[in-house]
Design a protein around this motif. Structure first.
Motif, PDB file in Angstrom:
ATOM      1  N   UNK A 178       0.798  -1.233   0.000  1.00 57.95           N
ATOM      2  CA  UNK A 178       0.000   0.000   0.000  1.00 57.95           C
ATOM      3  C   UNK A 178       0.831   1.283   0.000  1.00 57.95           C
ATOM      4  N   UNK A 179       1.941   1.293   0.751  1.00 59.13           N
ATOM      5  CA  UNK A 179       2.738   2.519   0.843  1.00 59.13           C
ATOM      6  C   UNK A 179       3.440   2.862  -0.468  1.00 59.13           C
ATOM      7  N   UNK A 180       3.412   1.950  -1.449  1.00 60.75           N
ATOM      8  CA  UNK A 180       3.967   2.268  -2.762  1.00 60.75           C
ATOM      9  C   UNK A 180       3.293   3.511  -3.335  1.00 60.75           C
ATOM     10  N   UNK A 181       2.033   3.729  -2.958  1.00 64.02           N
ATOM     11  CA  UNK A 181       1.292   4.894  -3.445  1.00 64.02           C
ATOM     12  C   UNK A 181       2.003   6.193  -3.128  1.00 64.02           C
ATOM     13  N   UNK A 182       2.764   6.218  -2.027  1.00 62.55           N
ATOM     14  CA  UNK A 182       3.434   7.442  -1.595  1.00 62.55           C
ATOM     15  C   UNK A 182       4.910   7.437  -1.957  1.00 62.55           C
ATOM     16  N   UNK A 183       5.307   6.520  -2.830  1.00 61.11           N
ATOM     17  CA  UNK A 183       6.665   6.556  -3.369  1.00 61.11           C
ATOM     18  C   UNK A 183       7.725   6.008  -2.454  1.00 61.11           C
ATOM     19  N   UNK A 184       7.516   4.803  -1.915  1.00 57.67           N
ATOM     20  CA  UNK A 184       8.502   4.235  -0.990  1.00 57.67           C
ATOM     21  C   UNK A 184       9.519   3.327  -1.669  1.00 57.67           C
ATOM     22  N   UNK A 185       9.284   2.931  -2.920  1.00 56.61           N
ATOM     23  CA  UNK A 185      10.246   2.083  -3.628  1.00 56.61           C
ATOM     24  C   UNK A 185      11.240   2.965  -4.389  1.00 56.61           C
ATOM     25  N   UNK A 186      12.539   2.813  -4.121  1.00 58.48           N
ATOM     26  CA  UNK A 186      13.535   3.664  -4.779  1.00 58.48           C
ATOM     27  C   UNK A 186      13.556   3.463  -6.297  1.00 58.48           C
ATOM     28  N   UNK A 187      13.688   4.563  -7.021  1.00 57.32           N
ATOM     29  CA  UNK A 187      13.749   4.559  -8.480  1.00 57.32           C
ATOM     30  C   UNK A 187      14.802   5.572  -8.922  1.00 57.32           C
ATOM     31  N   UNK A 188      15.097   5.609 -10.216  1.00 53.77           N
ATOM     32  CA  UNK A 188      16.048   6.594 -10.728  1.00 53.77           C
ATOM     33  C   UNK A 188      15.306   7.766 -11.361  1.00 53.77           C
TER      34      UNK A 188
END
Length: 763
Positions: free
Chosen positions: A536-546
């Protein structure tokens, strides 16, 4: 042929009788064995040497190495971005080198240089004798040393007969191809002198802050003396050794008649007079971009028989030098401003000191602490000693609290990368924060959530309650996403939820579409290398990306769901302008529902017009048709902003290399104030200079979605009662987006990474 062999046999017989006369006292069988040994060994060496000839550099390779033409990286508007050189050097002609240097070199390294053809046989024989006696001595001529300098991989430096033969063969080839002056010039321009200085010109600038033409006798002797061992006779770190070696060179000049004995007596007591200044390699306006391309270009050149460093290739790129210059200035200006904030936040008065637990942790992670412990020092004592070293601690502070940034601009239609800034200063931090750094994107990830909802039929006008949200995670855990202030407990449209970056609204939308679908949308649009945790917290941008992935994804939104691979190179030419390869324009790939992408793109105008990114309008005066999103992560660790225009998608990230360091400011730490100014200034200047057309507007391919008519009141009351049942009792939830299932909870969801905080509402 028979006559030839008879002639050879006659000569060998005569030689045998002559040798026999020398060793008449030996028995005939011994004399015979000795003779054939004397014949066989040189013959074997000669045959082996002939076999090695094809394995040594050809004359064309030698000419290429001398007259190297580095590949040039060109911008789309014809400006030089970078040159791919073997090393940091500037070639100077022999006439531009002080005669003192030449005299010192020949007197010390090869006093019979003008008398041999690449091999000094007397010196070689002397070297063999000394080596057999247990005192190894170099016997290489200047030409042999040049062979090693030009071809370190092909020849090598191991003490083997094979290496020496390769070196000798290559030296003979060089002598056959060039004059003595050309050999001296090439040698002096290719010899290494430490500190990234190659060649006599860079050495003169590095150690004496002058050109090679102005070197005096002492300075020349010092530099030539280093050739015996650049590290051992380093005049910066080992001045006593360097001075002794310098005097040895001066004495050799006296011996060879290049210096008067009286001058030597006066000079040998003089200090070195080093004026050290490290020379930094000029990297051009887009160094991270150039480094990113280097390996790809080397592979391309190798596969086609070219040399990136010497064949004069011309690489045409997509970078626009005007936009690159604007980006560089924007990152530099606002990075400096943020650095001032960081310096104040991490001053000694504000907590950077021995008592700070984070500082103590950082000290324990340093090479100095580990080295002390490895030497047997007590860890606590080592920590205390380093914490007491005030100057060292301040140096650590400067390193750890250095603000960094990444910046990328791309044409969403063609995929052409227009500007690339990997850090604030390549020389200080070559790490690329565009492609190599993975950081939590915060709320810049939210458009993927809303895009997934719009693809399932939701409308920007649909409403959810801005109230406290509790999402069970299983195992008794509950996720309670919050915003900067208390919820309004009022209905809010999805459009406003995205524009104002409301975590409570976004979390509810995430519940309705599901983390798996959101991750699928993000991957399709362009986040294709980084792993996304479907929580659920992926919605707020918790997975690092480039940053590069995010720019690609936003470009797909700008072009209504069409993904295009980023393009860096358009063509490669040879030194004469002949096109060797043209790189085909990639075909856009439809990866997302075009109508939903149009709805999302148009909705994202709200962040600029009335939401968290209004500074684009109010502060930077950008009135063009643009849409975008800000992003801030937990404790203001990362600040993001990405802006979409019809022909450019531009984004910036600001933060620190170490995620434990933050700006310590709820004001400056927000993406709207750390990253947005870089993008804002870029767009302002790009439009003002007409590099970007401020009059371009997004074109809708579909008629805007029309919300359904107001529902019948009695029927809606019944729907509210049903939704209340799904909500697990309590106050019934307001209607969800049109066409979406009611809000549900999934106890199987894992908690995921820490949930980032979000930026405050407003500019």
């Amino acid at each position: 042929m028979r006559t030839f062999f008879l002639s050879v046999w006659t000569r060998l017989t005569a030689l045998f009788h002559r040798v026999s006369g020398w060793f008449a006292w030996m028995p005939r069988p011994v004399r015979l064995g000795l003779f054939w040994t004397m014949v066989a060994v040189p013959t074997a060496v000669l045959l082996y040497a002939l076999a090695l000839v094809p394995m040594t550099p050809s004359v064309s390779d030698i000419r290429k190495a001398k007259s190297e033409l580095p590949a040039q990286l060109m911008s789309v508007d014809g400006k030089l971005l970078a040159e791919y050189r073997w090393a940091n050097r500037e070639w100077v002609e022999l006439s531009q080198v002080s005669p003192n240097v030449i005299d010192a070199l020949i007197a010390t390294e090869d006093h019979r240089f003008y008398d041999h053809w690449g091999m000094d046989w007397r010196r070689t024989a002397s070297s063999v004798v000394h080596t057999l006696r247990g005192a190894p001595q170099g016997g290489s001529t200047i030409t042999q040393q040049l062979a090693r300098n030009l071809f370190p991989e092909e020849i090598g430096r191991s003490r083997t007969i094979t290496r020496k033969l390769k070196e000798a063969i290559t030296a003979l080839k060089i002598e056959a191809s060039y004059s003595k002056d050309e050999i001296l010039e090439t040698y002096l321009n290719t010899v290494p002198f430490l500190y990234n200085a190659y060649g006599i010109e860079m050495a003169a600038r590095t150690y004496f802050d002058k050109s090679a033409a102005k070197l005096n006798v002492l300075e020349s002797a010092t530099l030539i003396g280093m050739l015996k061992g650049t590290a051992y006779y380093n005049p910066v770190l080992n001045p006593e050794r360097a001075q002794g070696r310098r005097n040895t060179v001066l004495s050799q000049m006296v011996k060879r008649g290049k210096l008067e004995p009286k001058e030597f007596d006066a000079l040998k007591v003089r200090p070195l007079g080093v004026n050290f200044e490290r020379q930094t390699e000029v990297m051009g306006p887009a160094p991270h971009f150039a480094m990113q391309l280097r390996k790809q270009l080397i592979d391309w050149a190798d596969s086609r028989g070219y040399n990136l460093y010497s064949d004069g290739l011309v690489i045409r790129t997509t970078i626009d030098s005007r936009l690159q210059a604007i980006a560089n200035r924007a990152v530099d200006r606002h990075g400096l401003q943020l650095q001032g904030v960081a310096d104040k936040a991490w001053s000694q008065r504000n907590g950077w000191g021995p008592d700070n637990t984070l500082v103590q942790t950082l000290v324990r992670e340093t090479p100095e602490f580990r080295a002390a412990v490895e030497k047997g020092e007590d860890p606590d004592a080592a920590l205390k000693a380093l914490l007491a070293n005030e100057s060292w601690l301040q140096k650590l502070r400067a390193e750890k609290t250095r603000v960094q940034a990444g910046f990328l601009a791309q044409d969403p239609v063609t995929g052409h990368v227009l500007a690339w800034v990997g850090s604030r200063d390549f020389a200080q931090d070559p790490f690329d924060h565009v492609q190599a750094a993975r950081r939590q994107p915060g709320s810049t990830f939210k458009p993927f959530v809303y895009g997934a909802a719009f693809a399932q039929g939701a409308l920007p006008t649909d409403t959810l309650m801005d109230s406290a949200v509790e999402i069970p995670l299983g195992g008794g855990r509950v996720w309670r996403p919050t915003d900067g202030g208390p919820p309004s407990d009022e209905p809010m449209t999805l459009a406003d939820g995205l524009a104002l970056s409301k975590n409570t609204i976004t979390a509810q939308v995430m519940q309705q579409v599901g983390p798996a679908r959101v991750a699928e949308v993000a991957r399709a649009l362009g986040v294709r290398q980084s792993k996304l945790e479907e929580v659920p917290s992926l919605a707020l941008g918790t997975s690092p990306v480039t940053l590069k992935e995010m720019i690609s994804a936003y470009s797909s939104i700008a072009t209504l769901g069409r993904y295009i691979e980023p393009v860096l190179i358009t063509s490669i030419e040879d030194r004469h302008g002949k096109v060797l390869e043209t790189f085909a324009q990639p075909t856009p790939e439809a990866v997302f529902d075009a109508r939903a992408a149009q709805t999302l793109r148009n909705t994202m105008r709200g962040a600029v017009d009335k939401g968290t990114a209004t500074a684009i309008r109010t502060r930077y005066g950008v009135q063009a048709d643009v849409a975008g999103k800000t992003g801030t992560t937990q404790d203001n660790t990362d600040g993001w902003f990405i802006l979409m225009h019809t022909r450019v998608v531009v984004g910036a990230w600001a933060g620190f290399n170490d995620g434990r360091i933050t700006l310590r400011s709820d004001y400056w730490g927000q993406g709207a104030r750390s990253a947005l100014p870089m993008v804002g200034e870029f767009m302002q200047q790009a439009i003002r200079t007409k590099v970007i057309d401020g009059n371009d507007r997004f074109v809708d391919e579909f008629a805007p979605a029309v919300p359904p008519p107001p529902p019948d009141a009695p029927l809606e009351n019944m729907r509210d009662w049903i939704r209340g049942l799904f909500g697990g009792g309590g106050t019934p939830r307001p209607p969800g987006p049109n066409g979406l299932p009611p809000v549900t909870t999934d106890p199987g969801y894992p908690s995921g990474p820490p949930v980032p905080a979000e930026e405050r509402v407003g500019g």
